[in-house]
Design a protein around this motif. Sequence first.
Motif, PDB file in Angstrom:
ATOM      1  N   UNK A 165       0.847  -1.190   0.000  1.00  0.00           N
ATOM      2  CA  UNK A 165       0.000   0.000   0.000  1.00  0.00           C
ATOM      3  C   UNK A 165       0.887   1.246   0.000  1.00  0.00           C
ATOM      4  N   UNK A 166       1.380   1.564  -1.192  1.00  0.00           N
ATOM      5  CA  UNK A 166       2.237   2.729  -1.379  1.00  0.00           C
ATOM      6  C   UNK A 166       1.575   3.658  -2.397  1.00  0.00           C
ATOM      7  N   UNK A 167       2.270   4.707  -2.788  1.00  0.00           N
ATOM      8  CA  UNK A 167       1.680   5.678  -3.716  1.00  0.00           C
ATOM      9  C   UNK A 167       1.309   5.049  -5.051  1.00  0.00           C
ATOM     10  N   UNK A 185     -10.296  -3.466  -3.763  1.00  0.00           N
ATOM     11  CA  UNK A 185      -9.621  -2.469  -4.596  1.00  0.00           C
ATOM     12  C   UNK A 185      -8.104  -2.500  -4.405  1.00  0.00           C
ATOM     13  N   UNK A 186      -7.644  -2.887  -3.226  1.00  0.00           N
ATOM     14  CA  UNK A 186      -6.205  -3.093  -3.033  1.00  0.00           C
ATOM     15  C   UNK A 186      -5.731  -4.220  -3.954  1.00  0.00           C
ATOM     16  N   UNK A 187      -6.465  -5.336  -3.974  1.00  0.00           N
ATOM     17  CA  UNK A 187      -6.101  -6.454  -4.848  1.00  0.00           C
ATOM     18  C   UNK A 187      -6.134  -6.037  -6.318  1.00  0.00           C
ATOM     19  N   UNK A 188      -7.129  -5.260  -6.696  1.00  0.00           N
ATOM     20  CA  UNK A 188      -7.189  -4.768  -8.076  1.00  0.00           C
ATOM     21  C   UNK A 188      -6.002  -3.853  -8.358  1.00  0.00           C
ATOM     22  N   UNK A 189      -5.645  -3.016  -7.389  1.00  0.00           N
ATOM     23  CA  UNK A 189      -4.512  -2.116  -7.569  1.00  0.00           C
ATOM     24  C   UNK A 189      -3.200  -2.854  -7.747  1.00  0.00           C
ATOM     25  N   UNK A 190      -2.961  -3.869  -6.909  1.00  0.00           N
ATOM     26  CA  UNK A 190      -1.690  -4.599  -7.066  1.00  0.00           C
ATOM     27  C   UNK A 190      -1.728  -5.520  -8.278  1.00  0.00           C
ATOM     28  N   UNK A 191      -2.909  -5.975  -8.675  1.00  0.00           N
ATOM     29  CA  UNK A 191      -3.015  -6.778  -9.896  1.00  0.00           C
ATOM     30  C   UNK A 191      -2.661  -5.924 -11.110  1.00  0.00           C
ATOM     31  N   UNK A 192      -3.154  -4.684 -11.136  1.00  0.00           N
ATOM     32  CA  UNK A 192      -2.808  -3.770 -12.242  1.00  0.00           C
ATOM     33  C   UNK A 192      -1.310  -3.499 -12.257  1.00  0.00           C
ATOM     34  N   UNK A 248      -5.792   8.068   0.702  1.00  0.00           N
ATOM     35  CA  UNK A 248      -4.989   8.440   1.870  1.00  0.00           C
ATOM     36  C   UNK A 248      -5.254   7.612   3.128  1.00  0.00           C
ATOM     37  N   UNK A 249      -6.229   6.727   3.104  1.00  0.00           N
ATOM     38  CA  UNK A 249      -6.601   5.998   4.316  1.00  0.00           C
ATOM     39  C   UNK A 249      -6.387   4.503   4.203  1.00  0.00           C
ATOM     40  N   UNK A 250      -7.250   3.772   4.895  1.00  0.00           N
ATOM     41  CA  UNK A 250      -7.211   2.313   4.862  1.00  0.00           C
ATOM     42  C   UNK A 250      -8.594   1.792   5.229  1.00  0.00           C
ATOM     43  N   UNK A 251      -8.703   0.485   5.406  1.00  0.00           N
ATOM     44  CA  UNK A 251     -10.007  -0.085   5.720  1.00  0.00           C
ATOM     45  C   UNK A 251     -10.526   0.378   7.079  1.00  0.00           C
ATOM     46  N   UNK A 252      -9.638   0.580   8.037  1.00  0.00           N
ATOM     47  CA  UNK A 252     -10.063   1.068   9.351  1.00  0.00           C
ATOM     48  C   UNK A 252     -10.630   2.484   9.269  1.00  0.00           C
ATOM     49  N   UNK A 253      -9.966   3.369   8.541  1.00  0.00           N
ATOM     50  CA  UNK A 253     -10.454   4.743   8.438  1.00  0.00           C
ATOM     51  C   UNK A 253     -11.778   4.789   7.674  1.00  0.00           C
ATOM     52  N   UNK A 254     -11.937   3.921   6.687  1.00  0.00           N
ATOM     53  CA  UNK A 254     -13.184   3.856   5.930  1.00  0.00           C
ATOM     54  C   UNK A 254     -14.333   3.400   6.830  1.00  0.00           C
ATOM     55  N   UNK A 255     -14.096   2.355   7.618  1.00  0.00           N
ATOM     56  CA  UNK A 255     -15.122   1.867   8.548  1.00  0.00           C
ATOM     57  C   UNK A 255     -15.496   2.945   9.560  1.00  0.00           C
ATOM     58  N   UNK A 256     -14.492   3.659  10.063  1.00  0.00           N
ATOM     59  CA  UNK A 256     -14.749   4.713  11.047  1.00  0.00           C
ATOM     60  C   UNK A 256     -15.628   5.817  10.455  1.00  0.00           C
ATOM     61  N   UNK A 257     -15.410   6.160   9.202  1.00  0.00           N
ATOM     62  CA  UNK A 257     -16.236   7.178   8.539  1.00  0.00           C
ATOM     63  C   UNK A 257     -17.672   6.690   8.370  1.00  0.00           C
ATOM     64  N   UNK A 258     -17.839   5.435   7.988  1.00  0.00           N
ATOM     65  CA  UNK A 258     -19.187   4.874   7.824  1.00  0.00           C
ATOM     66  C   UNK A 258     -19.937   4.939   9.151  1.00  0.00           C
ATOM     67  N   UNK A 259     -19.260   4.595  10.244  1.00  0.00           N
ATOM     68  CA  UNK A 259     -19.888   4.618  11.566  1.00  0.00           C
ATOM     69  C   UNK A 259     -20.168   6.056  12.007  1.00  0.00           C
ATOM     70  N   UNK A 260     -19.165   6.924  11.933  1.00  0.00           N
ATOM     71  CA  UNK A 260     -19.336   8.289  12.446  1.00  0.00           C
ATOM     72  C   UNK A 260     -20.389   9.077  11.671  1.00  0.00           C
ATOM     73  N   UNK A 261     -20.549   8.783  10.400  1.00  0.00           N
ATOM     74  CA  UNK A 261     -21.542   9.484   9.586  1.00  0.00           C
ATOM     75  C   UNK A 261     -22.904   8.782   9.595  1.00  0.00           C
ATOM     76  N   UNK A 262     -22.965   7.639  10.295  1.00  0.00           N
ATOM     77  CA  UNK A 262     -24.209   6.861  10.421  1.00  0.00           C
ATOM     78  C   UNK A 262     -24.789   6.529   9.048  1.00  0.00           C
ATOM     79  N   UNK A 263     -23.986   5.856   8.225  1.00  0.00           N
ATOM     80  CA  UNK A 263     -24.354   5.578   6.840  1.00  0.00           C
ATOM     81  C   UNK A 263     -25.000   4.217   6.619  1.00  0.00           C
ATOM     82  N   UNK A 264     -25.176   3.453   7.689  1.00  0.00           N
ATOM     83  CA  UNK A 264     -25.807   2.143   7.551  1.00  0.00           C
ATOM     84  C   UNK A 264     -27.232   2.165   8.076  1.00  0.00           C
TER      85      UNK A 264
END
Length: 175
Positions: free
Chosen positions: A8-10, A102-109, A53-69
């Motif tokens: 998970x680099x640039x 999407x990480x797997x797709x990114x490294x596959x590309x 700029x984030x990861x799976x943890x930051x994505x989950x935190x946004x979903x929870x904090x914004x009450x998107x479920x």
Amino acid sequence: MGLDYPNLDEATRASMTDEVQFDIANGSLYLSTRLNPQGTREWPDLLLSAVETGNDDSLAAEVVSRELLKSHEESQRNGRPYTKKVPSTAAVTLAEGEFNRFYLRGIAARAVEEGREVEIYRGRESASPRAESQELVGNRLAGADLLNDLRSNVGVDSALKLPPGPNSGLTGKLV
């Protein structure tokens, strides 16, 4: 805690971003049925932000904090519909699954561009790993095969079984 993504680099993030934008442009971005209407609207931008700029943890935190479920969902038991609570782990499951896809797709590309392969490994330890997951660890895949498979099987199990269901803890690395 999320998965360990060794590549998970640039360069990978740029490929991941291209893949998310590919799905958005083609109208094929996976939108979980557990997302509420606001979540459905915000998911594409949140996912893009996480891959940039984030990861799976930051994505989950946004979903929870914004009450998107949604709080409840329809299900079936013995052929009869009923309403049940959405599991408390739903945000983590969704975020980890889609970020990893999407990480797997990114490294596959990247594997295609760099003439490399993708090796499947355990990105998070599991006290009782599934047999089908264990069988995949150490497998090496051609980047083009993995990329085409993941692009063709959005939001569902892929033919190559990657990622192998929710919470498997498996991901990949460039070799």
